[in-house]
Design an enzyme around this catalytic site. Structure first.
Site, PDB file in Angstrom:
ATOM      1  CB  ILE A 130       3.378  -1.207   7.854  1.00  0.00           C
ATOM      2  CG1 ILE A 130       4.766  -1.816   7.856  1.00  0.00           C
ATOM      3  CG2 ILE A 130       3.236  -0.131   6.781  1.00  0.00           C
ATOM      4  CD1 ILE A 130       5.901  -0.843   7.931  1.00  0.00           C
ATOM      5  N   GLY A 131       1.378   1.116   9.450  1.00  0.00           N
ATOM      6  CA  GLY A 131       0.019   1.654   9.410  1.00  0.00           C
ATOM      7  C   GLY A 131      -0.222   2.452   8.151  1.00  0.00           C
ATOM      8  CB  SER A 133      -4.837  -0.270   4.702  1.00  0.00           C
ATOM      9  OG  SER A 133      -4.056  -0.851   3.708  1.00  0.00           O
ATOM     10  CB  SER A 165       0.110  -7.305   9.758  1.00  0.00           C
ATOM     11  OG  SER A 165      -0.763  -7.642   8.720  1.00  0.00           O
ATOM     12  CD  GLU A 249       5.512  -4.575   1.115  1.00  0.00           C
ATOM     13  OE1 GLU A 249       4.974  -5.693   1.059  1.00  0.00           O
ATOM     14  OE2 GLU A 249       5.082  -3.641   1.814  1.00  0.00           O
ATOM     15  CB  THR A 367      -4.360  -5.680  -5.130  1.00  0.00           C
ATOM     16  OG1 THR A 367      -4.410  -4.620  -6.090  1.00  0.00           O
ATOM     17  CG2 THR A 367      -4.994  -5.243  -3.823  1.00  0.00           C
ATOM     18  CD  GLU A 369      -6.836  -7.361  -8.969  1.00  0.00           C
ATOM     19  OE1 GLU A 369      -6.231  -7.191  -7.888  1.00  0.00           O
ATOM     20  OE2 GLU A 369      -7.419  -8.418  -9.250  1.00  0.00           O
TER      21      GLU A 369
END
Lengths: 382, 352
Positions: A130-131, A133, A165, A249, A367, A369
């Protein structure tokens, strides 16, 4: 104020019936795999294992048969997933495609894309990355700026993706690029593409994680040409598609079982007749675990019923990742043994591995947050 | 939730919203028995969810009892509703008639023992039970104890023992009952589903639901307050630090509700010892953290007697320690897990 609902429910008999079959398969396939291997959980990448999963019909379980799927319920899939994760099976060669990329193509892909990719994913033969970020677009994903400009027959791509990843192992990547730039409307103008990492103009370099392992990559696009027919969905629909994909996810068993291998080693270590402090530690962790499983299952049941429990899913992920992140700390506090890399006991190695892996639990897939912001919105605070 | 439970939930919510006012709570803290509330609760058939209809109950399930008990916690109901539900179940499970009026259970402390001894054709009760909830206000106390090598359930009327009043942090009565060869109303061997530690176990179950309800209240109240209270020119809920805290409270509230509901579901299936231990541990932990976040969000006003927040937080601080604190239950749970061994953990979890 909108509140959340965690209704309890039962897995249907056909899902429970599958459990024994999956356990038997795992017993045979994993045999006496070392605890530290199992601790890799969904980080383990093993194409052979994924092909066997495909042959058993345990990938693409819920997809239509015409795309190689098996038209089984999401709850049967849930049982397979939780058994895989509890056993620490190396699922990563098919995991991303099964969880995210395949469902994305099913929903937004062209018929030709579905025909081409889905059956191969279902056989466990296609690994996806998965691209999303970029160096300047992490939590603020809408700020991504890798450009895809229209050229004859497709798009010319320039920019950089990071933290991708398994891009070095994957056959394809689902990447999100900017096809239109308007600084005032950064959520618009994003578009998703299927990218073959071997294309000309793509350079990949490893980003080594703190433990010295290579999972992440930096993927640089320099005038890489992506054909028109590899665009997923409409131009500009990327943000909606990405947020849908991220919801896939959020609440699964992978959000609370990442440190399960260490809990097992802890129970082995304290023995059949533990002292009060050790027993209390184990009891507290098991209470959290048992509750999280019911919460996660509750979300799965709501999804199966056609509901959109987005708030509940965010809650499960936040509580779940806090739990799996806490386990190495709790074990350290109780036992004080040194975490090791490849010496010492199984417990020490699993502790060493997970202690170094744990910081990522509350980063990946949104994240802590960001998740808590989503929960706060559900509480009516924003 | 099925339709009947939704109706039940609406009934209890409406009743408690109307009846359990700040004035009623304050009066209860001075020792006044909430007679009108109790009568309304009885008239609506909420006190005996687990007693058969033939015996005057609602003929329901622990799942129904969960709805009532959780709502009682959410509204800080100052009466032994949870205790009456458990006590009436103990009686009916053991073939004993259930008297009307509020009931309680004893002994609630593991170190307290009550003894039943035969006297003529009947039984006499002796021993001291400390911190019995509403020990003085309840019309009857239901006792579970060993006698002649088996577990017995006994029913004693108010006045059978000497009462020394005390209270918990929320000023709910927690009285000492001292019996000295006291006559009892009835006794019978415990029913097959009533273990020797039934008071302890089902008391913990009831407190888990009450605490889960209390946390529901804290989350709702704190979220609402954060949207109303303004500082620095905007609602405090617009600050990320407040949002993050309330999201943590939401997580604990969700976990508490799930753990408690799951324990009640297990009680309907039979042996619920594992799920009750899980619930008392998980909900107890949530109670402490939840009370802390709710108070932090409310600032000084939440620390006053004037503000209603304390009716719930003081209960949470007491309830989590009653029928065993989470530390004690965690040890028990941990021992059972250790005894089965690591390899049995996942099969055990998925089989329940």
């Amino acid at each position: 104020m909108q509140t959340f609902r965690f209704e309890l429910g039962e897995l249907p008999p056909e899902a429970e019936a599958l459990r024994a079959e999956v356990r038997e398969f795992l017993r045979r396939e994993l045999g006496d795999a070392a605890p530290v291997r199992r601790a890799h959980s969904w980080g383990g990448f093993d194409r052979e294992f994924s092909r066997k999963m495909g042959a058993r019909g345990w990938i693409a379980m819920t997809w239509p048969k015409r795309y190689g799927g098996h038209e089984r319920s999401a709850l049967e899939r849930y049982v397979v997933l939780e058994e895989m994760l509890a056993a620490g099976a190396p699922v990563s060669a098919h995991w991303i495609a099964d969880r995210q990329s395949g469902p994305l193509l099913l929903r937004f892909g062209t018929e030709a894309q579905r025909q081409k990719f889905l059956p191969a994913i279902a056989r466990g033969e296609l690994a996806f990355a998965i691209g999303m970020s970029e160096p300047d677009a992490g939590s603020d994903l809408a700020s991504l700026r890798t450009r895809a400009e229209r050229v004859a027959g497709g798009y010319r791509v320039n920019g950089t993706k990071v933290w991708t990843s398994n891009a070095h192992l994957a056959d394809y990547m689902i990447a999100t690029f900017r096809t239109h730039h308007d600084p005032a409307k950064k959520h618009e103008g994003l578009t998703q593409f299927l990218v073959d990492p071997k294309l000309q103009g793509i350079t990949m370099s490893p980003i080594i994680d703190l433990a010295g392992a290579h999972h992440f990559n930096m993927v640089v696009f320099e005038d890489a040409f992506v054909p028109e027919d590899m665009r997923v969905g409409e131009e500009g629909a990327g943000w909606k598609q990405v947020t849908t994909e991220l919801a896939f996810e959020r609440s699964g068993p992978e959000r609370y079982l990442s440190s399960f291998a260490l809990l097992l080693e802890l129970i082995r270590e304290v023995g059949k007749d533990p002292g009060e402090r050790a027993a209390g530690t184990v009891g507290r962790l098991v209470a959290q675990l048992a509750t999280l499983r019911q919460m996660s299952l509750s979300v799965a049941l709501m999804l199966e019923a056609g509901e959109s429990p987005n708030l509940e899913a965010a809650v499960v992920k936040d509580v779940g990742t806090t739990f799996e992140q806490e386990i190495p700390e709790v074990v350290h506090t109780l036992l004080g043994v040194e975490p090791t890399i490849d010496s010492g006991s199984d417990l020490q190695q699993v502790l060493g591995f997970l202690m170094q892996r744990a910081p990522s639990f509350s980063l990946r897939g949104g994240t802590r947050e960001i998740l808590r912001g989503i929960i706060a919105r559900g509480l009516g605070l924003r | 939730m099925n339709e009947l439970r939704t109706i039940l939930s609406d009934v209890v919510t409406r009743l408690f919203t109307d009846r359990v006012t700040k004035e009623l709570l304050e009066a209860a803290e001075t020792g006044e028995w909430p007679d009108g509330l109790w009568q309304a609760v009885e008239e609506n058939g909420l006190t005996l969810p687990l007693v058969s209809e033939a015996k005057g109950g609602a003929g329901g399930t622990w799942g129904d009892a969960f709805v009532v008990t959780r709502a009682a916690g959410r509204h800080a109901v100052p009466a032994p509703l949870a205790e009456t539900i458990v006590a009436s179940w103990l009686l009916s499970e053991s073939g004993l008639d259930v008297p009307s009026g509020p009931l309680t259970v004893a002994p609630v402390h593991r170190e307290d023992t009550l003894r039943l001894a035969r006297a003529g054709g009947g039984w006499r009760l002796s021993g001291t039970a400390t911190r019995v909830p509403w020990g003085a206000a309840a019309g009857h106390v239901v006792v579970v104890t060993e006698a002649e090598g088996r577990t017995m359930v006994a029913l004693a009327a108010r006045g059978a023992g000497e009462i020394t009043p005390d209270q918990n942090l929320a000023r709910e009565p927690r009285d000492t009952l001292a019996f000295d060869a006291a006559p009892i109303v009835a006794a019978a061997p415990a029913g097959p589903r009533v273990p020797a530690n039934a008071v302890w176990l089902y008391g913990a179950l009831a407190r888990s639901a009450q605490m889960a309800g209390g946390l529901d209240y804290l989350l709702r109240q704190a979220s609402q307050y954060a949207t109303e209270r303004r500082q620095f020119g905007k609602p405090i809920g617009s600050f990320q630090v407040i949002q993050q805290n309330l999201a943590v409270l939401a997580g604990h509230t969700a976990a508490a509700g799930t753990a408690a509901a799951n324990a009640f579901r297990a009680a309907d299936r039979g042996d619920a010892a594992f799920e009750i231990a899980v619930a008392k541990v998980r909900v107890g932990e949530a109670a402490g953290i939840g009370a802390s976040i709710a108070h932090q969000t409310h600032g000084a006003i939440g620390f006053t007697y004037e503000h209603a927040l304390q009716f719930v937080t003081r209960r949470l601080w007491s309830w989590r320690a009653e029928f065993g604190g989470e530390g004690e239950w965690a040890v028990e749970l941990g021992r059972s897990v250790a005894e089965r061994g690591a390899d049995a953990l996942w099969p055990h979890l998925t089989a329940r």
